[in-house]
Design an enzyme around this catalytic site. Structure first.
Site, PDB file in Angstrom:
ATOM      1  N   HIS A  35       6.228 -18.015  17.013  1.00 56.96           N
ATOM      2  CA  HIS A  35       7.018 -19.236  17.130  1.00 56.96           C
ATOM      3  C   HIS A  35       6.214 -20.484  16.796  1.00 56.96           C
ATOM      4  O   HIS A  35       6.681 -21.376  16.089  1.00 56.96           O
ATOM      5  CB  HIS A  35       7.603 -19.332  18.539  1.00 56.96           C
ATOM      6  CG  HIS A  35       8.615 -18.258  18.821  1.00 56.96           C
ATOM      7  ND1 HIS A  35       9.116 -18.017  20.075  1.00 56.96           N
ATOM      8  CD2 HIS A  35       9.213 -17.362  18.002  1.00 56.96           C
ATOM      9  CE1 HIS A  35       9.990 -17.026  20.013  1.00 56.96           C
ATOM     10  NE2 HIS A  35      10.054 -16.610  18.778  1.00 56.96           N
ATOM     11  N   ARG A  71      13.453 -12.813   2.683  1.00 52.16           N
ATOM     12  CA  ARG A  71      13.195 -11.888   3.789  1.00 52.16           C
ATOM     13  C   ARG A  71      14.257 -12.086   4.858  1.00 52.16           C
ATOM     14  O   ARG A  71      14.241 -13.074   5.580  1.00 52.16           O
ATOM     15  CB  ARG A  71      11.801 -12.135   4.362  1.00 52.16           C
ATOM     16  CG  ARG A  71      10.669 -12.034   3.341  1.00 52.16           C
ATOM     17  CD  ARG A  71       9.340 -12.347   4.020  1.00 52.16           C
ATOM     18  NE  ARG A  71       8.204 -12.237   3.120  1.00 52.16           N
ATOM     19  CZ  ARG A  71       7.688 -13.248   2.427  1.00 52.16           C
ATOM     20  NH1 ARG A  71       8.223 -14.463   2.535  1.00 52.16           N
ATOM     21  NH2 ARG A  71       6.651 -13.059   1.627  1.00 52.16           N
ATOM     22  N   ARG A  78      16.130  -9.074   0.333  1.00 51.55           N
ATOM     23  CA  ARG A  78      15.533  -7.816   0.792  1.00 51.55           C
ATOM     24  C   ARG A  78      16.193  -7.434   2.109  1.00 51.55           C
ATOM     25  O   ARG A  78      16.254  -8.249   3.037  1.00 51.55           O
ATOM     26  CB  ARG A  78      14.025  -7.982   0.990  1.00 51.55           C
ATOM     27  CG  ARG A  78      13.336  -6.679   1.403  1.00 51.55           C
ATOM     28  CD  ARG A  78      11.831  -6.873   1.558  1.00 51.55           C
ATOM     29  NE  ARG A  78      11.497  -7.688   2.719  1.00 51.55           N
ATOM     30  CZ  ARG A  78      10.264  -8.084   3.023  1.00 51.55           C
ATOM     31  NH1 ARG A  78       9.259  -7.752   2.226  1.00 51.55           N
ATOM     32  NH2 ARG A  78      10.034  -8.817   4.090  1.00 51.55           N
ATOM     33  N   GLU A 115       6.390  -0.292  -3.176  1.00 52.01           N
ATOM     34  CA  GLU A 115       5.319  -0.585  -2.218  1.00 52.01           C
ATOM     35  C   GLU A 115       4.591   0.675  -1.783  1.00 52.01           C
ATOM     36  O   GLU A 115       3.472   0.594  -1.286  1.00 52.01           O
ATOM     37  CB  GLU A 115       5.896  -1.265  -0.969  1.00 52.01           C
ATOM     38  CG  GLU A 115       6.621  -2.568  -1.237  1.00 52.01           C
ATOM     39  CD  GLU A 115       7.333  -3.079  -0.004  1.00 52.01           C
ATOM     40  OE1 GLU A 115       6.802  -4.008   0.632  1.00 52.01           O
ATOM     41  OE2 GLU A 115       8.396  -2.533   0.329  1.00 52.01           O
ATOM     42  N   ASN A 142       1.345  -6.576  -1.650  1.00 48.52           N
ATOM     43  CA  ASN A 142       0.681  -6.605  -0.341  1.00 48.52           C
ATOM     44  C   ASN A 142       0.626  -5.212   0.269  1.00 48.52           C
ATOM     45  O   ASN A 142      -0.437  -4.717   0.646  1.00 48.52           O
ATOM     46  CB  ASN A 142       1.404  -7.559   0.610  1.00 48.52           C
ATOM     47  CG  ASN A 142       1.399  -8.988   0.126  1.00 48.52           C
ATOM     48  OD1 ASN A 142       0.688  -9.335  -0.801  1.00 48.52           O
ATOM     49  ND2 ASN A 142       2.201  -9.817   0.751  1.00 48.52           N
ATOM     50  N   ASP A 143       1.784  -4.571   0.398  1.00 51.25           N
ATOM     51  CA  ASP A 143       1.825  -3.231   0.984  1.00 51.25           C
ATOM     52  C   ASP A 143       1.320  -2.178   0.019  1.00 51.25           C
ATOM     53  O   ASP A 143       0.640  -1.225   0.423  1.00 51.25           O
ATOM     54  CB  ASP A 143       3.250  -2.883   1.427  1.00 51.25           C
ATOM     55  CG  ASP A 143       3.554  -3.362   2.836  1.00 51.25           C
ATOM     56  OD1 ASP A 143       2.591  -3.597   3.591  1.00 51.25           O
ATOM     57  OD2 ASP A 143       4.735  -3.504   3.179  1.00 51.25           O
ATOM     58  N   ARG A 153      -4.475  -5.005   5.373  1.00 51.08           N
ATOM     59  CA  ARG A 153      -4.814  -6.309   4.800  1.00 51.08           C
ATOM     60  C   ARG A 153      -4.873  -7.410   5.847  1.00 51.08           C
ATOM     61  O   ARG A 153      -5.439  -8.476   5.604  1.00 51.08           O
ATOM     62  CB  ARG A 153      -3.786  -6.689   3.725  1.00 51.08           C
ATOM     63  CG  ARG A 153      -2.375  -6.830   4.238  1.00 51.08           C
ATOM     64  CD  ARG A 153      -1.377  -7.019   3.120  1.00 51.08           C
ATOM     65  NE  ARG A 153      -0.011  -7.014   3.604  1.00 51.08           N
ATOM     66  CZ  ARG A 153       0.625  -8.079   4.059  1.00 51.08           C
ATOM     67  NH1 ARG A 153       0.014  -9.244   4.077  1.00 51.08           N
ATOM     68  NH2 ARG A 153       1.870  -8.001   4.476  1.00 51.08           N
ATOM     69  N   CYS A 207       6.305  -9.715  -6.343  1.00 54.91           N
ATOM     70  CA  CYS A 207       6.610 -10.677  -5.281  1.00 54.91           C
ATOM     71  C   CYS A 207       5.558 -10.691  -4.181  1.00 54.91           C
ATOM     72  O   CYS A 207       5.792 -11.240  -3.111  1.00 54.91           O
ATOM     73  CB  CYS A 207       7.985 -10.403  -4.673  1.00 54.91           C
ATOM     74  SG  CYS A 207       8.137  -8.792  -3.894  1.00 54.91           S
TER      75      CYS A 207
END
Length: 752
Positions: free
Chosen positions: A366, A473, A509, A608, A631-632, A642, A679
């Site tokens: 948050h 996302r 996604r 991924e 990334n993945d 990562r 992406c």
């Protein structure tokens, strides 16, 4: 016969004697001499010595009972020297029955400690740092009991606060290192991008409850209800006064709803009615929540626990009459905290708050979400940073690298100031180029899109000139909700996103949760290795009702427009077939009921999972497009998390294995005519993006901050010349070809 420890002689009596000695109206040295005499007598020791740490790192003998008094202020031990150095190094007690036999024993003839064998040394700690050592010694070889070690640690704790907490004037201490003063570099994680520097300000500590029992339970209940009402009204004012929208507002609104949580309020009232004071009732309920959530590994539940902790502190401040007090800041404040509640940042003057350092939290937490919305650079996961700082210390917040520089040297400060000036200049340059198509010098058009997940991110479509959203996302809406978002709520969000994008494409996604993103209202069960468990599309296929509800909302939101839907972490062709079947089922459901359908529907997959690299021939004909989530993909390829700083540097995206995998994907997509984009974070870094377009990728979806730098790179690039050099780069046997790619870019005058 038990060893004579502090507990046996009355701890309060001894500590009172020490306090009285320290408060005496005599010179500082006399006070310290009196204290070591009292400790020696209490511990039945023939020697008691106090060493304090100088700014040089040396430990100086400041007072002693039993050793040669002429050695005081003359004996200085170098860092790590002797048994005192052992205590400093370990930051733990060292107890020996025959000290001279220890290999690190350092003989100092001026002290006259020859006759003494038994040694017990404990550290004086302040802010988690060793600032001194308290030692007792005996002639006879003996083993100090555990109770004696505990006793001396208790004395050392009290003594460190008295000696270094203001009861001895600074002039008497000379250059004793009361607080950290050397430059330090702290590595953490990037929570919000940006650069800033300023003076450290500690976020206010939790308010402690005072009296425990209520004289008048009815009056206490009235006090509690009044404090709750004031606290809630204050939160309402904060919510209405900052003009936040989208997920940041939803985070704060959800936090505000916690204050109305019936279970929490009922627990507070029952605690007061049991005879506790209002303050003690708040502490009791706080401890109950801690016990309930203490064992959880779920990051969402931990975030919720912190929200309740923060609410408890707010109620205590309200009971103390402090809820409305403005928080003063210097002109250039860097806020330092263990963690923050989502409303905390709003209570500080925005113009004075330059940066934020957190010991805990997460990039999806948050506090990080609100910091991003307010454009405050933030670095988190800085373990122990509060202990390494004093209020007013100069601090650099590097939201680019995820680091903090404490008490930086002048040259470091100059370097950061220069970087900030460059960022400002570049921002102006990027703004001037935002409407220029990203076309290389030899005429190749590169589509630059942006990644998004918060409504505030949609503003970047205009400010960056992005050609669309390559990755939206959808999970953020689920992560900030207390219960599963209903069809209407999901449809409303997706419609707002499409409305904001206008004619520009948006790729949604589907829900990517599981792993470290667990929803409290979904009983997913505990997994030994959640990163490799039931997450992303696996969870959606196991809970088809959940995925179908989201697909139904997406179809309804798109009505009459193009809809692009992408499934995350597809690991097999069969998974994609099953997911696409659910799309067809929902399309048929809407058609039979006469509901509007998208004008164009495209369904794609994220690449991924490395398994797909050897099955692209079967997957690509089934898809309308694919997107590479670097990334993945790379963390699974190299089996290195990562986000874990211990292993995240074990691989380089610009290594031959990674580049060959990307080249294979691009080649397969080119041969089948399948549109492909990238992406991951690679797409937003100029050097990595240069490698991607050299490999043949022409659609890049980057974070908003990366679009300007990548556009500038594209506009300066002769792509044909770069591609001619590609085979030599891919053939390399080196662990990384980063330097080769950078040399190639500079040779071709590519602006990075």
């Amino acid at each position: 016969m038990p060893a004579p420890g502090l507990a046996a002689r009355g701890p309060r009596s001894l500590l009172r004697q020490i306090r009285e000695a320290m408060a005496a109206d005599v010179p500082a040295q006399d006070r310290l001499n009196r204290v070591v005499r009292i400790i020696a007598a209490s511990m039945v020791a023939e020697v008691c010595s106090l060493y304090l740490r100088r700014a040089s790192g040396q430990m100086e003998l400041f007072a002693t009972e039993g050793l040669n008094p002429d050695a005081v202020h003359r004996t200085r031990l170098d860092p790590g020297e002797g048994l005192v150095g052992e205590v400093v190094r370990a930051a733990e007690p060292v107890a020996l029955s025959d000290a001279p036999a220890h290999p690190n024993f350092s003989y100092r003839p001026e002290t006259g400690e020859d006759p003494y064998h038994a040694f017990l040394g404990v550290p004086l700690l302040r802010g988690g740092r060793v600032v001194g050592v308290l030692v007792v010694q005996n002639r006879a070889e003996r083993t100090y009991e555990a109770d004696e070690v505990d006793d001396l640690q208790t004395i050392a704790m009290v003594l460190s606060e008295m000696v270094l907490g203001g009861q001895i004037d600074d002039q008497s201490l000379g250059d004793v290192e009361v607080a950290p003063h050397r430059p330090e570099r702290a590595r953490g994680q990037r929570f919000a991008d940006g650069l800033a520097f300023g003076h450290a300000v500690f976020h206010e500590p939790p308010v402690q409850a005072g009296r425990l029992l209520a004289d008048d339970p009815v009056e206490e209940e009235i006090r509690l209800k009044s404090a709750l009402a004031r606290m809630k009204a204050h939160l309402d004012n904060l919510l209405e006064g900052h003009g936040l929208g989208g997920v940041p507002y939803e985070v704060l609104e959800t936090y505000r709803m916690f204050a109305d949580d019936r279970g929490w309020n009922r627990s507070l009232e029952e605690a007061v009615r049991s005879g506790l004071s209002a303050e003690a009732a708040v502490e009791r309920v706080r401890n109950e929540h801690r016990a309930r959530f203490a064992a959880t590994r779920d990051p969402y539940l931990k975030e919720r626990l912190h929200d309740f902790e923060d609410l408890a502190d707010r109620v205590l401040r309200s009971l103390a009459g402090e809820i409305e007090q403005a928080r003063e800041l210097p002109e250039d404040a860097v806020l330092v905290a263990r963690n923050l509640g989502p409303a905390d940042l709003l209570e500080y003057p925005r113009g004075r708050l330059k940066g934020l350092l957190l010991e805990e939290g997460s990039a999806a937490g948050h506090a990080a979400i609100v910091a991003k919305a307010l454009q405050i650079p933030c670095v988190g996961r800085l373990t122990g940073v509060r202990d390494r700082l004093s209020e007013g210390d100069l601090v650099i917040v590097d939201g680019e690298s995820g680091e903090a520089f404490l008490r930086p040297r002048p040259d470091m400060l100059e370097a950061v100031t220069a970087r900030m000036a460059v960022r400002a200049q570049q921002s102006a340059e990027f703004a001037s180029q935002r409407d220029i198509p990203a076309v290389t010098t030899d005429g190749q058009r590169i589509a630059l899109l942006t990644n998004a997940g918060l409504e505030v991110d949609l503003e970047s479509l205009e400010t960056t000139g992005a050609e669309g959203i390559g990755l939206f996302r959808t999970e953020f809406q689920f992560m900030v909700a207390e219960e599963l978002p209903r069809l209407e709520a999901q449809t409303t969000l997706y419609r707002r996103v499409l409305d904001a994008a206008g004619p520009r494409p948006v790729t949604f996604r589907t829900l990517d949760v599981g792993g470290d993103k667990v929803l409290p209202y979904l009983d997913a069960g505990r997994e030994e290795n959640p990163a490799l468990g039931r997450r992303a599309i696996r969870l959606g296929l196991d809970r088809p009702g959940l995925l179908r509800l989201q697909l139904r909302a997406l179809l309804a939101a798109a009505g009459g427009r193009e809809l692009r839907v992408m499934f995350p972490l597809i690991a097999s062709v069969e998974e994609f077939r099953l997911a696409r079947d659910l799309v067809d089922i929902e399309v048929d459901w809407a058609r039979r009921r006469g509901k509007p359908l998208p004008a164009i529907l495209r369904v794609g997959a994220m690449i991924e999972a490395p398994s797909l690299l050897w099955h692209l021939d079967a997957l690509l004909p089934l898809t309308d497009f694919v997107s590479v989530g670097t990334n993945d993909l790379f963390q699974y390829m190299f089996a290195a998390d990562r986000t874990n700083p211990l292993v995240s540097d074990r691989y380089d995206p610009l290594s031959p294995p990674a580049l060959r995998a990307l080249h294979a994907i691009q080649k397969a997509c080119s041969e089948t005519g399948t549109p492909v984009s990238v992406c991951g974070e690679m797409a937003g870094r100029p050097l990595e993006a240069f490698a991607l377009i050299t490999l043949g990728f022409t659609r890049l979806s980057a974070p908003p901050s990366g679009i300007g730098p990548v556009r500038r790179m594209v506009l300066s690039c002769d792509l044909s010349a770069a591609r001619r050099a590609l085979p030599n780069v891919l053939a390399s046997t080196a662990g990384t070809v980063r330097s080769e790619i950078e040399s190639l870019a500079r040779k071709l005058n590519v602006v990075l």
